[in-house]
Design an enzyme around this catalytic site. Sequence first.
Site, PDB file in Angstrom:
ATOM      1  N   GLU A   1      44.232  -4.169  30.971  1.00 59.39           N
ATOM      2  CA  GLU A   1      44.376  -2.811  30.464  1.00 59.39           C
ATOM      3  C   GLU A   1      45.322  -2.761  29.269  1.00 59.39           C
ATOM      4  O   GLU A   1      46.355  -3.434  29.240  1.00 59.39           O
ATOM      5  CB  GLU A   1      44.862  -1.885  31.577  1.00 59.39           C
ATOM      6  CG  GLU A   1      43.956  -1.929  32.810  1.00 59.39           C
ATOM      7  CD  GLU A   1      44.082  -0.699  33.680  1.00 59.39           C
ATOM      8  OE1 GLU A   1      44.815   0.233  33.306  1.00 59.39           O
ATOM      9  OE2 GLU A   1      43.430  -0.664  34.736  1.00 59.39           O
TER      10      GLU A   1
ATOM     11  N   GLU B   1      48.812  -3.960  31.843  1.00 62.82           N
ATOM     12  CA  GLU B   1      48.727  -4.577  33.165  1.00 62.82           C
ATOM     13  C   GLU B   1      47.371  -5.226  33.356  1.00 62.82           C
ATOM     14  O   GLU B   1      46.425  -4.984  32.593  1.00 62.82           O
ATOM     15  CB  GLU B   1      48.959  -3.536  34.267  1.00 62.82           C
ATOM     16  CG  GLU B   1      47.901  -2.442  34.332  1.00 62.82           C
ATOM     17  CD  GLU B   1      48.189  -1.432  35.418  1.00 62.82           C
ATOM     18  OE1 GLU B   1      49.109  -1.662  36.216  1.00 62.82           O
ATOM     19  OE2 GLU B   1      47.487  -0.413  35.470  1.00 62.82           O
TER      20      GLU B   1
ATOM     21  N   ASN C   1      44.615  -5.534  36.498  1.00 62.93           N
ATOM     22  CA  ASN C   1      44.211  -5.158  37.851  1.00 62.93           C
ATOM     23  C   ASN C   1      43.380  -6.304  38.416  1.00 62.93           C
ATOM     24  O   ASN C   1      42.236  -6.505  38.012  1.00 62.93           O
ATOM     25  CB  ASN C   1      43.408  -3.861  37.834  1.00 62.93           C
ATOM     26  CG  ASN C   1      44.305  -2.646  37.745  1.00 62.93           C
ATOM     27  OD1 ASN C   1      45.178  -2.449  38.581  1.00 62.93           O
ATOM     28  ND2 ASN C   1      44.113  -1.846  36.711  1.00 62.93           N
TER      29      ASN C   1
ATOM     30  N   GLU D   1      35.979   2.213  38.407  1.00 64.10           N
ATOM     31  CA  GLU D   1      35.055   2.511  37.310  1.00 64.10           C
ATOM     32  C   GLU D   1      34.206   1.316  36.891  1.00 64.10           C
ATOM     33  O   GLU D   1      33.595   1.326  35.814  1.00 64.10           O
ATOM     34  CB  GLU D   1      35.831   3.040  36.103  1.00 64.10           C
ATOM     35  CG  GLU D   1      36.869   2.081  35.527  1.00 64.10           C
ATOM     36  CD  GLU D   1      38.228   2.192  36.203  1.00 64.10           C
ATOM     37  OE1 GLU D   1      39.208   1.700  35.613  1.00 64.10           O
ATOM     38  OE2 GLU D   1      38.315   2.742  37.333  1.00 64.10           O
TER      39      GLU D   1
ATOM     40  N   ARG E   1      34.621  11.158  38.445  1.00 59.70           N
ATOM     41  CA  ARG E   1      35.107  11.052  39.812  1.00 59.70           C
ATOM     42  C   ARG E   1      35.131  12.448  40.423  1.00 59.70           C
ATOM     43  O   ARG E   1      35.999  13.258  40.121  1.00 59.70           O
ATOM     44  CB  ARG E   1      36.507  10.449  39.848  1.00 59.70           C
ATOM     45  CG  ARG E   1      36.600   9.078  39.226  1.00 59.70           C
ATOM     46  CD  ARG E   1      37.957   8.460  39.491  1.00 59.70           C
ATOM     47  NE  ARG E   1      38.148   7.212  38.757  1.00 59.70           N
ATOM     48  CZ  ARG E   1      39.129   6.348  38.999  1.00 59.70           C
ATOM     49  NH1 ARG E   1      40.010   6.603  39.947  1.00 59.70           N
ATOM     50  NH2 ARG E   1      39.243   5.244  38.292  1.00 59.70           N
TER      51      ARG E   1
ATOM     52  N   ASP F   1      26.637  63.721  49.751  1.00 61.48           N
ATOM     53  CA  ASP F   1      27.247  64.657  50.695  1.00 61.48           C
ATOM     54  C   ASP F   1      26.437  64.800  51.972  1.00 61.48           C
ATOM     55  O   ASP F   1      26.998  65.026  53.053  1.00 61.48           O
ATOM     56  CB  ASP F   1      27.428  66.022  50.030  1.00 61.48           C
ATOM     57  CG  ASP F   1      28.507  66.853  50.719  1.00 61.48           C
ATOM     58  OD1 ASP F   1      29.250  66.273  51.533  1.00 61.48           O
ATOM     59  OD2 ASP F   1      28.598  68.060  50.437  1.00 61.48           O
ATOM     60  N   ALA F   2      25.119  64.662  51.865  1.00 64.92           N
ATOM     61  CA  ALA F   2      24.297  64.801  53.075  1.00 64.92           C
ATOM     62  C   ALA F   2      24.644  63.714  54.083  1.00 64.92           C
ATOM     63  O   ALA F   2      24.849  63.991  55.272  1.00 64.92           O
ATOM     64  CB  ALA F   2      22.814  64.731  52.703  1.00 64.92           C
TER      65      ALA F   2
ATOM     66  N   ASP G   1      40.143  71.355  43.254  1.00 63.39           N
ATOM     67  CA  ASP G   1      41.413  71.002  43.891  1.00 63.39           C
ATOM     68  C   ASP G   1      41.387  71.583  45.295  1.00 63.39           C
ATOM     69  O   ASP G   1      40.888  72.699  45.518  1.00 63.39           O
ATOM     70  CB  ASP G   1      42.605  71.569  43.120  1.00 63.39           C
ATOM     71  CG  ASP G   1      43.920  71.221  43.796  1.00 63.39           C
ATOM     72  OD1 ASP G   1      44.330  70.046  43.714  1.00 63.39           O
ATOM     73  OD2 ASP G   1      44.513  72.115  44.449  1.00 63.39           O
TER      74      ASP G   1
ATOM     75  N   LYS H   1      32.131  76.026  45.312  1.00 63.69           N
ATOM     76  CA  LYS H   1      32.077  74.944  46.305  1.00 63.69           C
ATOM     77  C   LYS H   1      32.413  75.515  47.678  1.00 63.69           C
ATOM     78  O   LYS H   1      33.573  75.705  48.029  1.00 63.69           O
ATOM     79  CB  LYS H   1      33.060  73.829  45.925  1.00 63.69           C
ATOM     80  CG  LYS H   1      33.091  72.665  46.905  1.00 63.69           C
ATOM     81  CD  LYS H   1      33.982  71.552  46.370  1.00 63.69           C
ATOM     82  CE  LYS H   1      34.236  70.484  47.425  1.00 63.69           C
ATOM     83  NZ  LYS H   1      33.024  69.937  48.013  1.00 63.69           N
TER      84      LYS H   1
ATOM     85  N   HIS I   1      27.255  75.379  45.826  1.00 62.74           N
ATOM     86  CA  HIS I   1      27.202  74.319  46.846  1.00 62.74           C
ATOM     87  C   HIS I   1      27.579  74.913  48.190  1.00 62.74           C
ATOM     88  O   HIS I   1      28.514  75.713  48.283  1.00 62.74           O
ATOM     89  CB  HIS I   1      28.193  73.208  46.476  1.00 62.74           C
ATOM     90  CG  HIS I   1      28.433  72.222  47.578  1.00 62.74           C
ATOM     91  ND1 HIS I   1      27.650  71.124  47.781  1.00 62.74           N
ATOM     92  CD2 HIS I   1      29.390  72.170  48.548  1.00 62.74           C
ATOM     93  CE1 HIS I   1      28.106  70.420  48.804  1.00 62.74           C
ATOM     94  NE2 HIS I   1      29.167  71.043  49.293  1.00 62.74           N
TER      95      HIS I   1
ATOM     96  N   HIS J   1      27.169  74.248  52.858  1.00 63.81           N
ATOM     97  CA  HIS J   1      26.754  73.444  54.012  1.00 63.81           C
ATOM     98  C   HIS J   1      26.009  74.366  54.967  1.00 63.81           C
ATOM     99  O   HIS J   1      26.214  75.575  54.968  1.00 63.81           O
ATOM    100  CB  HIS J   1      27.961  72.808  54.700  1.00 63.81           C
ATOM    101  CG  HIS J   1      28.570  71.704  53.907  1.00 63.81           C
ATOM    102  ND1 HIS J   1      28.385  70.368  54.197  1.00 63.81           N
ATOM    103  CD2 HIS J   1      29.361  71.725  52.799  1.00 63.81           C
ATOM    104  CE1 HIS J   1      29.041  69.626  53.313  1.00 63.81           C
ATOM    105  NE2 HIS J   1      29.647  70.443  52.460  1.00 63.81           N
TER     106      HIS J   1
ATOM    107  N   THR K   1      38.834  68.158  51.212  1.00 66.81           N
ATOM    108  CA  THR K   1      39.634  66.944  51.095  1.00 66.81           C
ATOM    109  C   THR K   1      40.539  67.017  49.863  1.00 66.81           C
ATOM    110  O   THR K   1      40.070  67.337  48.780  1.00 66.81           O
ATOM    111  CB  THR K   1      38.715  65.711  50.966  1.00 66.81           C
ATOM    112  OG1 THR K   1      37.783  65.728  52.034  1.00 66.81           O
ATOM    113  CG2 THR K   1      39.521  64.433  51.010  1.00 66.81           C
TER     114      THR K   1
END
Length: 1198
Positions: free
Chosen positions: A328, A341, A343, A349, A394, A590-591, A696, A759, A789, A791, A926
């Site tokens: 190397e 070095e 090996n 590899e 690898r 809403d339904a 609101d 509403k 609107h 219910h 709400t």
Amino acid sequence: MFRLQARLSTLCQSAKVQLPEVARGHNHYGYKLPPGVACCSTQAKSQTKSEEKIKKLMVANRGEIAIRVFRACTEMNIQTVAIYSEQDMMHMHRQKADESYLIGKGLPPVAAYLNIPEIIQVAKENGVDAIHPGYGFLSERDDFAQQVMDAGIKFIGPSPEVVRKMGDKVEARQAAIAAGVQVVPGSDGPVSSIEEARQFCDQYGLPVIFKAAYGGGGRGMRIVRSMAEVDENFRRATSEAEAAFGNGALFLEKFIERPRHIEVQILGDSGGNVVHLYERDCSVQRRHQKVVEIAPAPKLPRDIRDKMTADAVKLARFVGYENAGTVEFLLDPSGQYYFIEVNARLQVEHTVTEEVTGIDLVQSQIKIAEGHLLPEMGLSQEDIDLHGCAIQCRMTTEDPARGFQPDTGRIEVFRSGEGMGIRLDSALGFAGAIISPYYDSLLVKVIAKARDHPAAAAKMLRTLKEFRIRGVKTNIPFLLNVLQHEQFLSGVVDTYFIDENPQLFKFYPTQNRAQKLLYYLAQVMVNGPQTPLATDLQPSDVVPSVPQLPFAPVPPTGWRDVLVKEGPEAFAKKVREHKGLLLMDTTFRDAHQSLLATRVRTYDLKRISPFVSQRFNNLYSLENWGGATFDVAMRFLHECPWERLEELRKLIPNVPFQMLLRGANAVGYTNYPDNVVYKFCDMAVKSGMDIFRIFDSLNYLPNIVVGMDAVGKAGGVIEAAISYTGDVSDPTKTKYNLDYYVNLATELVKAGTHILSIKDMAGVLKPRAATMLVGTLREKFPDLPIHVHTHDTACAGVASMLAAAQAGADVVDVAVDSMSGLTSQPSMGAVVAALEGSDLSTGISLSDVTDYSAYWEQTRNLYAPFECCKTLKSGNSDVYVNQIPGGQYTNLQFQAFSLGLADQFEEVKKMYAEANELLGDIPKVTPSSKVVGDMAQFMVQNKLTKEMVEDRAEELSFPVSVMEYFQGYLGVPPGGYPEPLRTKILKGQKSLDGRPGESLPPVDFEKLKADLAEKHGHDVKEQHVISAALYPKVTDDFLEFHDKYGPVDTLDTKIFFVGPKVAQEMEVKIEKGKTLSIKTLACGDINKNGEREVFFELNGQLRSVKIKDEEASKELHFHPKALKGVRGSVGAPMPGEVVDIKVKEGDKVEKGQPVLVLSAMKMEMVVTAPASGMVRSIAVEKKMKLEGDDLLMDIECD
């Protein structure tokens, strides 16, 4: 004496063999021989050595290298023997061998493969005549090589003496110097102390690098760039080297900046012949560990290649090298290279060299060990040529998004990439393989070969994209980034490449949708519904039929076309000019909020959407978003509400969408900083919303105006709403009379509303009251569209809407017949039929309403667990007394059930009216309706009357919503707060004056986005940021759920709620053109970990997932996990073993201070304190084995 000791016997054998080297024109790199001994030619074909055929070979290793050697042996007709540790009992390499034997029983995992006496004993007992060491473990241990040979067994590798000298990097340097090969300045021998290391740094300067003296692969390597780093890096490198190679010795080198890492493959034989097989470029490294290798090195100048390979051969001859090895070098930018070095083994590899030379290196090793000479093997230098380019990646079980932390677990899915020019070397490449924390994280070596580097890179890229690996994290995303980087594709990178390109670490998370869905299905099968079911009713088995439609590429023109083309003001004007009555359909919101607890899923809405677009194009609007649907989608349906809006917009491009906006509350239950409301409205319009009904809950004008302004700036249609309560037709009720509503409407018109809305959230607008209120408003505002609107709780809704239309309303709200009535809206079919042939005709076909209703009648049965009809069997006129909003009625009922008040619901309803009076007789919608509902249930549960509450208010503990109402967090109610009740309840607590949102600091969206990204580890959408600003915990939970279980919104509704049965088949369309075919096969018994394995067939392939049985797990003990999102809760960043604890309970620590060291897969990781503070508790001890995210310690943060 070094070279003489290594080569004396060989020289004596070949002293008389002399062939002229000049004849072939090759250079000869020799060395001085003893007197009387002639030079040995590298081409000495007449050399002889007794050849001994290997019959049975053992690999003293594991994993893919063991399998690689076994394959070579099989081709050579050599029997194979594997060894395996207890932890590798089920590992593939033992199954690939002809024989396999357990070693190291009772020893730690790595120690088993380092147990030399037992390995040799097993070999001798089973007639092994050769041992291949592979790489890692004992491959560079000269004592192992010597003991193998002493046992009369061939060692597949260099001689023990050469292994020793080349394995000792200091002696290898000395040999290189003696051979005339340039080296990097370094220590003369191993450094034995920190003081020696400091002296070297003083002498040669920084930077320097610690290296393990007896191994490579990046283990035991540490770069030191400042003297302050010397001590810690010395200790860590020593510890890693000891763990990886059994010897912690280190040596030091001067660190070369910006080098390319080039290595030369060599082969040598017993006759003194040495050849090179060209070079490999290993510069793509992380932490000194190779990631990608290339052969040959791209764009390496020919003269440098020739010199480098010649030096490699020269050094190998000098030391008498036999067998395969690698020399190397570091190549600096100027073209100067340095030996680093040798090996003395086969390299990971080696594959790329085999691909470009066509030479099987493992078989060559074995033949050399048998006594064959290179020339007779056809391996003379002139016969070795390069053919194309090869790249090896690898693939490891490491998570690049978490600093390449090793991941462990079971591979649930493994699908590999294949095709021309692709080679896969693996031992764990199959579904069901267990990745343990005990060994290296290498999963597969993928090798691509092509004509040149760009073509090989393209082939590798394609292959990696084909891989599908689930169950463990891999580094595939990182490899893909590398392969697409321009610098890599250019062919020239240095070892700084990864460090200097942070974009390599920007990953797009894999979707992994199929496997995640299997997890969800299995979770429901094992642990029951993941959405709480309100009743014991079960979803029906029916698949709702969608009415047939002829193909129409473009839907008919609708009111949205007017809005998009002409804008909100012109849209409102044309609505007012329209002659008939316009309808808003609430079926999509809403339904089902009123009838089915808001639980209807996007899946069922999408199925009917094309029909609505084609047949109901003349609707004024379709209410499909906002209000409770926003948080319920995330909280219970595990869907993104923004995605719902966008998907429905694509399917219904021609009908305006309408939503409910709670003014300054946006779609939440409290007030938010103004910038949240503005950001929300802007994103809603961009995502497909058109009309905003803004109200609101207390008719508090300042809160409404904020919402109106936000919608106007976003470009939406402003439909400001009066929240109706009381009874304008009853002259005895004076608080909410006509004057109150006309005055409020006047203020809304002044504020700039495009459309005025009434509403009636509780359905208390009686027909006569509708005539009076709408008529008065029409007279007051003749040019302004009015939208009503209501219910149908009292069953008078149709009459009221017809009265409103006759009085001048332009739009009324209805729901399709099968989703109408009771607490929902009046019947669409009834209104359509009643007005047919009149001036107010809706223009909607009654037959289309019938078809639409049929779909929802079947669909409603899928939501039986949430059906209000479980208890609400008919209309209730008592709504005129209690005034419970339709959208709240069923939720209030389910809450009463959960609180154990099921048999007292009638009392809850009566108490609702009393609670309303206590709170000051307020509009109920709400979130104010929740305040009244909470107070009512509180009173029933504690057996309180109105008088008792007033008398004992100072000593009672009220629900949070009630406290916040009296503190002013909702705004100011009409007529102010009731006194002295407010003062008694607050008990001196701080209250707000004026509009709550005014005093709130703006949200830092960039910081919020960064926090979400840190928590959830992926790119966060802008919509998620807004969701988190409104619902922080709900959003966190949703993102975690989606990351774990994937797109559950693609499952059909019954499967989603209650899961599949065994042997049930289903198809899941995850996107256009991609459909999963799933069949449930079986659910296994509980294992020792408290898990059940659930088996599926996915697209014809067997899949299984393991799910913890939550009920059974209560009896088992598990190590606690770190708390996600809690900074002081420190979790294990990877599975592994605790090797060092650096703090104790009570210690003060600073952010970034090392507190603990973990080791896994031979890699150590220092865990640091995430924040400054005091160590409150430590949950681990040394040598404890941990899983990822196991709790290490708790730090009380400063």
